[in-house]
Scaffold this active site. Structure first.
Site, PDB file in Angstrom:
ATOM      1  N   ALA A 112      56.713 -16.234 -36.460  1.00  0.00           N
ATOM      2  CA  ALA A 112      56.275 -15.459 -35.277  1.00  0.00           C
ATOM      3  C   ALA A 112      54.804 -15.684 -34.955  1.00  0.00           C
ATOM      4  CB  ALA A 112      56.540 -13.969 -35.522  1.00  0.00           C
ATOM      5  N   THR A 113      54.132 -16.539 -35.729  1.00  0.00           N
ATOM      6  CA  THR A 113      52.686 -16.680 -35.512  1.00  0.00           C
ATOM      7  C   THR A 113      52.349 -17.548 -34.302  1.00  0.00           C
ATOM      8  OG1 THR A 113      52.667 -18.567 -37.010  1.00  0.00           O
ATOM      9  CG2 THR A 113      52.111 -16.419 -37.968  1.00  0.00           C
ATOM     10  N   ARG A 137      50.638 -17.782 -41.736  1.00  0.00           N
ATOM     11  CA  ARG A 137      49.243 -17.479 -41.394  1.00  0.00           C
ATOM     12  C   ARG A 137      49.031 -15.968 -41.205  1.00  0.00           C
ATOM     13  NH1 ARG A 137      48.860 -21.979 -36.776  1.00  0.00           N
ATOM     14  NH2 ARG A 137      51.067 -21.427 -36.691  1.00  0.00           N
ATOM     15  N   ASN A 189      63.828 -18.784 -36.550  1.00  0.00           N
ATOM     16  CA  ASN A 189      63.073 -19.619 -35.625  1.00  0.00           C
ATOM     17  C   ASN A 189      62.136 -20.601 -36.328  1.00  0.00           C
ATOM     18  OD1 ASN A 189      61.432 -20.165 -33.017  1.00  0.00           O
ATOM     19  ND2 ASN A 189      59.924 -19.232 -34.398  1.00  0.00           N
ATOM     20  N   TYR A 255      64.416 -35.301 -38.035  1.00  0.00           N
ATOM     21  CA  TYR A 255      64.322 -34.033 -37.292  1.00  0.00           C
ATOM     22  C   TYR A 255      65.669 -33.755 -36.616  1.00  0.00           C
ATOM     23  CZ  TYR A 255      62.971 -30.423 -33.964  1.00  0.00           C
ATOM     24  OH  TYR A 255      62.913 -29.242 -33.245  1.00  0.00           O
ATOM     25  N   PHE A 293      54.209 -27.095 -31.444  1.00  0.00           N
ATOM     26  CA  PHE A 293      55.201 -28.044 -31.925  1.00  0.00           C
ATOM     27  C   PHE A 293      54.661 -29.484 -31.969  1.00  0.00           C
ATOM     28  CE2 PHE A 293      58.813 -30.907 -31.239  1.00  0.00           C
ATOM     29  CZ  PHE A 293      59.707 -30.485 -32.207  1.00  0.00           C
TER      30      PHE A 293
HETATM   31  P1  NDP Z   1      55.278 -23.711 -33.239  1.00  0.00           P
HETATM   32  O1  NDP Z   1      54.674 -24.755 -34.125  1.00  0.00           O
HETATM   33  O2  NDP Z   1      54.449 -23.158 -32.158  1.00  0.00           O
HETATM   34  O3  NDP Z   1      55.836 -22.509 -34.133  1.00  0.00           O
HETATM   35  C1  NDP Z   1      56.487 -22.743 -35.341  1.00  0.00           C
HETATM   36  C2  NDP Z   1      56.511 -21.457 -36.154  1.00  0.00           C
HETATM   37  O4  NDP Z   1      57.210 -21.708 -37.370  1.00  0.00           O
HETATM   38  C3  NDP Z   1      55.123 -20.992 -36.513  1.00  0.00           C
HETATM   39  O5  NDP Z   1      55.048 -19.591 -36.337  1.00  0.00           O
HETATM   40  C4  NDP Z   1      54.980 -21.332 -37.987  1.00  0.00           C
HETATM   41  O6  NDP Z   1      54.205 -20.342 -38.644  1.00  0.00           O
HETATM   42  C5  NDP Z   1      56.440 -21.236 -38.454  1.00  0.00           C
HETATM   43  N1  NDP Z   1      56.656 -22.050 -39.647  1.00  0.00           N
HETATM   44  C6  NDP Z   1      56.633 -23.402 -39.749  1.00  0.00           C
HETATM   45  N2  NDP Z   1      56.841 -23.771 -41.019  1.00  0.00           N
HETATM   46  C7  NDP Z   1      56.989 -22.624 -41.734  1.00  0.00           C
HETATM   47  C8  NDP Z   1      57.213 -22.352 -43.096  1.00  0.00           C
HETATM   48  N3  NDP Z   1      57.328 -23.325 -44.002  1.00  0.00           N
HETATM   49  N4  NDP Z   1      57.303 -21.066 -43.493  1.00  0.00           N
HETATM   50  C9  NDP Z   1      57.195 -20.068 -42.585  1.00  0.00           C
HETATM   51  N5  NDP Z   1      56.991 -20.267 -41.284  1.00  0.00           N
HETATM   52  C10 NDP Z   1      56.871 -21.534 -40.866  1.00  0.00           C
HETATM   53  O7  NDP Z   1      56.589 -24.377 -32.650  1.00  0.00           O
HETATM   54  P2  NDP Z   1      57.796 -23.804 -31.763  1.00  0.00           P
HETATM   55  O8  NDP Z   1      57.555 -22.426 -31.344  1.00  0.00           O
HETATM   56  O9  NDP Z   1      58.074 -24.817 -30.750  1.00  0.00           O
HETATM   57  O10 NDP Z   1      58.946 -23.877 -32.844  1.00  0.00           O
HETATM   58  C11 NDP Z   1      59.877 -22.837 -33.055  1.00  0.00           C
HETATM   59  C12 NDP Z   1      61.267 -23.431 -33.246  1.00  0.00           C
HETATM   60  O11 NDP Z   1      61.660 -24.049 -32.025  1.00  0.00           O
HETATM   61  C13 NDP Z   1      61.359 -24.518 -34.317  1.00  0.00           C
HETATM   62  O12 NDP Z   1      62.537 -24.315 -35.068  1.00  0.00           O
HETATM   63  C14 NDP Z   1      61.465 -25.808 -33.509  1.00  0.00           C
HETATM   64  O13 NDP Z   1      62.156 -26.810 -34.202  1.00  0.00           O
HETATM   65  C15 NDP Z   1      62.235 -25.314 -32.300  1.00  0.00           C
HETATM   66  N6  NDP Z   1      62.152 -26.136 -31.087  1.00  0.00           N
HETATM   67  C16 NDP Z   1      60.931 -26.380 -30.498  1.00  0.00           C
HETATM   68  C17 NDP Z   1      60.875 -27.175 -29.362  1.00  0.00           C
HETATM   69  C18 NDP Z   1      59.572 -27.510 -28.687  1.00  0.00           C
HETATM   70  O14 NDP Z   1      59.533 -28.446 -27.897  1.00  0.00           O
HETATM   71  N7  NDP Z   1      58.519 -26.773 -28.898  1.00  0.00           N
HETATM   72  C19 NDP Z   1      62.096 -27.743 -28.783  1.00  0.00           C
HETATM   73  C20 NDP Z   1      63.310 -27.374 -29.451  1.00  0.00           C
HETATM   74  C21 NDP Z   1      63.312 -26.600 -30.562  1.00  0.00           C
HETATM   75  P3  NDP Z   1      53.097 -20.625 -39.750  1.00  0.00           P
HETATM   76  O15 NDP Z   1      52.519 -21.977 -39.480  1.00  0.00           O
HETATM   77  O16 NDP Z   1      52.119 -19.504 -39.589  1.00  0.00           O
HETATM   78  O17 NDP Z   1      53.833 -20.542 -41.024  1.00  0.00           O
END
Ligand code: NDP
Length: 356
Positions: A112-113, A137, A189, A255, A293
């Protein structure tokens, strides 16, 4: 009719004030309506009129004791009412209760960050849900909690952990148990892409990170949360998949494989959990901006991450609205899968980069 109209006003037409009038009219005609008092409690809570909210919550649980949960009690700051007192005032047959999701259900969102997870937190908060927000985070989680509580006055619990770490997932879950928080909606998510290389040049660390986060993290969380849902015969799991779970594209190999796994798991979970009144859904978006992303995929390389500038992709809010829509359908409706693309994107490889 008044009640149906009020729900429409509140949820689809974004007119809570008028909705409140019709919830009141509903009560005038049917004082023991199973949900109207509760809806008014939510309305006044969202308006910051906590005393009135509490009054209607009292009335709601007297009519419909199923609405009384520890989370609702703390949201409406209400002292414990002995169950026998409520039972004595109740003239309610369970079979007569129309199916309608409770808006103060608790939603746990992983990741959710940032991006879609963060936008989803705002969507659910706006609707009055209680939230459990997770991510690695801590600073981001804290500031998000501050923002949400200031704007919507909802309960927010934070859990900072890495979904790849099974023990850390267990510890976080134990914390929820200690706080007596039951999860009604799990939004799986947290996820990421790393690298964009042909298979023979792939980076093993990238592969393992994606598999551990996108597949194993989702499974750990589901394994922990779903038994409670099964026991309560109530719950909703919403997975964030991707169009990469529907088709493959050059250099997207691992991926795409992880998101194909999510797609399969959504369908498999649905088969396993349907018997327990648990809904399983997923949203499969194509490119989404207002997320980190691309920056994460290219490991902080801002130049390589500029992949959205010459067309209009989806925004995080579009996906979040869809997730909230899926969650707020009547309890008998299970939206299984929503594939979303920006209008200029027809597939993973066909993007009309003709400007915004
Ligand atoms: P962001 O990078 O903005 O967000 C990803 C989130 O996942 C962050 O809050 C991050 O939090 C968290 N995260 C990542 N790795 C971990 C971990 N090991 N443990 C806990 N939390 C984790 O990307 P999106 O919002 O785009 O991604 C969200 C979802 O949407 C993902 O599953 C992605 O595959 C999917 N998606 C995204 C697309 C895009 O184009 N953006 C398209 C299709 C799907 P923190 O780093 O604080 O841990």
């Amino acid at each position: 009719s008044h009640y149906s109209y009020a729900v429409l006003l509140a949820e689809a037409l974004n007119n809570p004030e008028k909705a409140a009038k019709h919830f009141k009219k509903t009560l005038k005609h049917q004082g023991d309506h199973p949900f109207a008092s509760y809806d008014l409690a939510l309305y006044y809570h969202q308006e910051g009129k906590y005393k009135k909210a509490q009054k209607y919550y009292h009335r709601a649980i007297a009519v419909n004791p199923e609405l009384q949960t520890p989370q609702n009690d703390s949201a409406f700051i209400i002292p414990e009412i002995p169950k026998e007192t409520i039972a004595a005032t109740v003239v309610q047959e369970k079979e007569e209760t129309p199916q309608r999701p409770q808006l103060t259900d608790t939603v746990l969102i992983t990741g959710a960050t940032s991006g879609i997870g963060r936008a989803s937190a705002f969507e659910f908060a706006q609707k009055g849900y209680q939230l459990v927000l997770t991510g690695r985070r801590a600073d981001r989680l804290e500031s998000l909690k501050g923002e949400l509580q200031a704007s919507y006055g909802i309960g927010v619990t934070l859990l900072q952990f890495d979904v790849r770490d099974q023990e850390a997932c267990q510890t976080a879950f134990d914390q929820l148990n200690d706080l007596q928080i039951e999860i009604d909606i799990l939004v799986n998510n947290a996820g990421l892409a790393m690298g964009l290389d042909p298979i023979h040049k792939g980076d093993i660390f990238h592969w393992e990170t994606m598999i551990d986060t996108n597949i194993k993290g989702l499974l750990y969380m589901t394994r922990l949360i779903s038994p409670g849902m099964v026991a309560r015969q109530k719950g909703h799991i919403i997975n964030v998949c991707s169009t990469a779970g529907k088709e493959v594209y050059p250099n997207g190999n691992v991926y795409c494989a992880t998101k194909h796994a999510v797609d399969a798991l959504t369908r498999a979970m649905r088969l396993d959990l349907a018997a327990y009144n648990i809904r399983v859904s997923q949203v499969a978006p194509a490119m989404v901006e207002e997320t980190e992303f691309a920056v994460v995929r290219f490991e902080g390389n801002e130049e390589r991450a500029k992949i959205y500038e010459d067309f209009q992709p989806l925004k995080a809010k579009d996906v979040a609205e869809t997730i909230a829509f899926i969650a707020t359908r009547p309890a008998y409706v299970n939206i299984q899968d929503v594939v979303m693309l920006g209008t200029q994107q027809a597939s993973s490889t066909q993007v009309h980069r003709t400007g915004r």
